[in-house]
Scaffold this motif. Structure first.
Motif, PDB file in Angstrom:
ATOM      1  N   THR A   1       0.856  -1.170   0.000  1.00 39.11           N
ATOM      2  CA  THR A   1       0.000   0.000   0.000  1.00 39.11           C
ATOM      3  C   THR A   1       0.895   1.223   0.000  1.00 39.11           C
ATOM      4  O   THR A   1       1.655   1.447   0.947  1.00 39.11           O
ATOM      5  CB  THR A   1      -0.929   0.019   1.234  1.00 39.11           C
ATOM      6  OG1 THR A   1      -1.702  -1.184   1.244  1.00 39.11           O
ATOM      7  CG2 THR A   1      -1.852   1.221   1.198  1.00 39.11           C
ATOM      8  N   LEU A   2       0.827   1.979  -1.083  1.00 40.21           N
ATOM      9  CA  LEU A   2       1.630   3.192  -1.229  1.00 40.21           C
ATOM     10  C   LEU A   2       0.814   4.386  -0.788  1.00 40.21           C
ATOM     11  O   LEU A   2      -0.390   4.451  -1.024  1.00 40.21           O
ATOM     12  CB  LEU A   2       2.046   3.369  -2.690  1.00 40.21           C
ATOM     13  CG  LEU A   2       2.705   2.158  -3.355  1.00 40.21           C
ATOM     14  CD1 LEU A   2       2.979   2.454  -4.825  1.00 40.21           C
ATOM     15  CD2 LEU A   2       3.968   1.761  -2.633  1.00 40.21           C
ATOM     16  N   MET A   3       1.466   5.359  -0.131  1.00 38.83           N
ATOM     17  CA  MET A   3       0.778   6.563   0.318  1.00 38.83           C
ATOM     18  C   MET A   3       1.608   7.777  -0.081  1.00 38.83           C
ATOM     19  O   MET A   3       2.810   7.809   0.152  1.00 38.83           O
ATOM     20  CB  MET A   3       0.588   6.557   1.835  1.00 38.83           C
ATOM     21  CG  MET A   3      -0.168   7.775   2.358  1.00 38.83           C
ATOM     22  SD  MET A   3      -0.313   7.833   4.161  1.00 38.83           S
ATOM     23  CE  MET A   3      -1.232   6.368   4.513  1.00 38.83           C
ATOM     24  N   ASN A   4       0.948   8.762  -0.674  1.00 35.33           N
ATOM     25  CA  ASN A   4       1.668   9.982  -1.049  1.00 35.33           C
ATOM     26  C   ASN A   4       1.589  11.010   0.076  1.00 35.33           C
ATOM     27  O   ASN A   4       0.996  10.749   1.139  1.00 35.33           O
ATOM     28  CB  ASN A   4       1.159  10.538  -2.384  1.00 35.33           C
ATOM     29  CG  ASN A   4      -0.261  11.035  -2.314  1.00 35.33           C
ATOM     30  OD1 ASN A   4      -0.810  11.292  -1.238  1.00 35.33           O
ATOM     31  ND2 ASN A   4      -0.887  11.195  -3.467  1.00 35.33           N
TER      32      ASN A   4
ATOM     33  N   LYS B   1      -0.150  13.534   0.420  1.00 33.99           N
ATOM     34  CA  LYS B   1      -1.528  13.957   0.734  1.00 33.99           C
ATOM     35  C   LYS B   1      -2.330  12.823   1.357  1.00 33.99           C
ATOM     36  O   LYS B   1      -3.543  12.923   1.469  1.00 33.99           O
ATOM     37  CB  LYS B   1      -2.205  14.464  -0.534  1.00 33.99           C
ATOM     38  CG  LYS B   1      -1.538  15.711  -1.078  1.00 33.99           C
ATOM     39  CD  LYS B   1      -2.238  16.201  -2.313  1.00 33.99           C
ATOM     40  CE  LYS B   1      -1.500  17.441  -2.833  1.00 33.99           C
ATOM     41  NZ  LYS B   1      -2.090  17.959  -4.055  1.00 33.99           N
ATOM     42  N   ARG B   2      -1.631  11.752   1.720  1.00 36.33           N
ATOM     43  CA  ARG B   2      -2.197  10.574   2.375  1.00 36.33           C
ATOM     44  C   ARG B   2      -3.163   9.792   1.490  1.00 36.33           C
ATOM     45  O   ARG B   2      -3.974   9.038   1.973  1.00 36.33           O
ATOM     46  CB  ARG B   2      -2.827  10.940   3.719  1.00 36.33           C
ATOM     47  CG  ARG B   2      -1.823  11.631   4.646  1.00 36.33           C
ATOM     48  CD  ARG B   2      -2.306  11.830   6.047  1.00 36.33           C
ATOM     49  NE  ARG B   2      -2.561  10.638   6.806  1.00 36.33           N
ATOM     50  CZ  ARG B   2      -1.646   9.872   7.409  1.00 36.33           C
ATOM     51  NH1 ARG B   2      -0.378  10.190   7.322  1.00 36.33           N
ATOM     52  NH2 ARG B   2      -1.988   8.828   8.114  1.00 36.33           N
ATOM     53  N   LYS B   3      -3.064   9.983   0.188  1.00 33.85           N
ATOM     54  CA  LYS B   3      -3.836   9.178  -0.750  1.00 33.85           C
ATOM     55  C   LYS B   3      -3.102   7.855  -0.932  1.00 33.85           C
ATOM     56  O   LYS B   3      -1.889   7.828  -1.117  1.00 33.85           O
ATOM     57  CB  LYS B   3      -3.976   9.880  -2.100  1.00 33.85           C
ATOM     58  CG  LYS B   3      -4.819   9.110  -3.079  1.00 33.85           C
ATOM     59  CD  LYS B   3      -4.989   9.824  -4.387  1.00 33.85           C
ATOM     60  CE  LYS B   3      -5.842   8.922  -5.260  1.00 33.85           C
ATOM     61  NZ  LYS B   3      -5.774   9.218  -6.647  1.00 33.85           N
ATOM     62  N   THR B   4      -3.838   6.751  -0.875  1.00 38.42           N
ATOM     63  CA  THR B   4      -3.214   5.434  -0.957  1.00 38.42           C
ATOM     64  C   THR B   4      -3.520   4.740  -2.283  1.00 38.42           C
ATOM     65  O   THR B   4      -4.508   5.027  -2.947  1.00 38.42           O
ATOM     66  CB  THR B   4      -3.681   4.518   0.183  1.00 38.42           C
ATOM     67  OG1 THR B   4      -5.084   4.342   0.095  1.00 38.42           O
ATOM     68  CG2 THR B   4      -3.306   5.094   1.542  1.00 38.42           C
ATOM     69  N   GLU B   5      -2.623   3.837  -2.637  1.00 38.42           N
ATOM     70  CA  GLU B   5      -2.770   2.999  -3.810  1.00 38.42           C
ATOM     71  C   GLU B   5      -2.231   1.626  -3.466  1.00 38.42           C
ATOM     72  O   GLU B   5      -1.132   1.517  -2.912  1.00 38.42           O
ATOM     73  CB  GLU B   5      -1.987   3.593  -4.995  1.00 38.42           C
ATOM     74  CG  GLU B   5      -1.994   2.751  -6.231  1.00 38.42           C
ATOM     75  CD  GLU B   5      -1.103   3.308  -7.323  1.00 38.42           C
ATOM     76  OE1 GLU B   5      -0.909   2.589  -8.314  1.00 38.42           O
ATOM     77  OE2 GLU B   5      -0.570   4.425  -7.187  1.00 38.42           O
TER      78      GLU B   5
END
Length: 86
Positions: free
Chosen positions: A74-77, A79-83
Motif C-alpha cells: 500500500t503506497l501513500m503519497n 496527501k495521504r492518498k493510498t494505492e
C-alpha cells in the motif's frame, strides 16, 4: 511496516509473528541470508525493492519473497492518498 523499516527490524517483526504463524519461519530464515548484518541494520526492505525496480539485473531476495508470498503493498503519497499494488 513502513518503507523506512530496516531489514533487521523486518526480521525481528516476522520472528515475533512466526510464533503464531509457523510458516513465516522459512521467510525469516531466508531473510537472514540477505546481505551482511551491518547492511541489514541500515538498509530498508523498500530500498531493496526500489533497487530491484530501477536495476532489473539486481538479484533481490526481498522481491522474490514478496512475490512468492503474494504480498500487496500500500503506497501513500504526501496527501495521504493510498494505492494498493500487487
Amino acid at each position: 511496516l513502513g518503507a523506512a523499516c530496516t531489514l533487521s527490524t523486518l526480521i525481528e517483526e516476522l520472528e515475533a509473528s512466526a510464533k503464531e504463524h509457523g510458516q513465516l519461519a522459512a521467510v525469516v530464515k531466508h531473510l537472514k541470508l540477505v546481505a551482511h548484518p551491518q547492511v541489514r541494520d541500515v538498509g530498508s526492505w523498500a530500498g531493496n525493492v526500489m533497487i530491484a525496480k530501477t536495476h532489473p539485473d539486481f538479484p533481490s531476495d526481498v522481491c522474490l519473497l514478496l512475490s512468492t508470498l503474494n504480498a500487496t503493498l500500500t503506497l501513500m503519497n504526501g496527501k495521504r492518498k493510498t494505492e494498493v499494488v500487487d
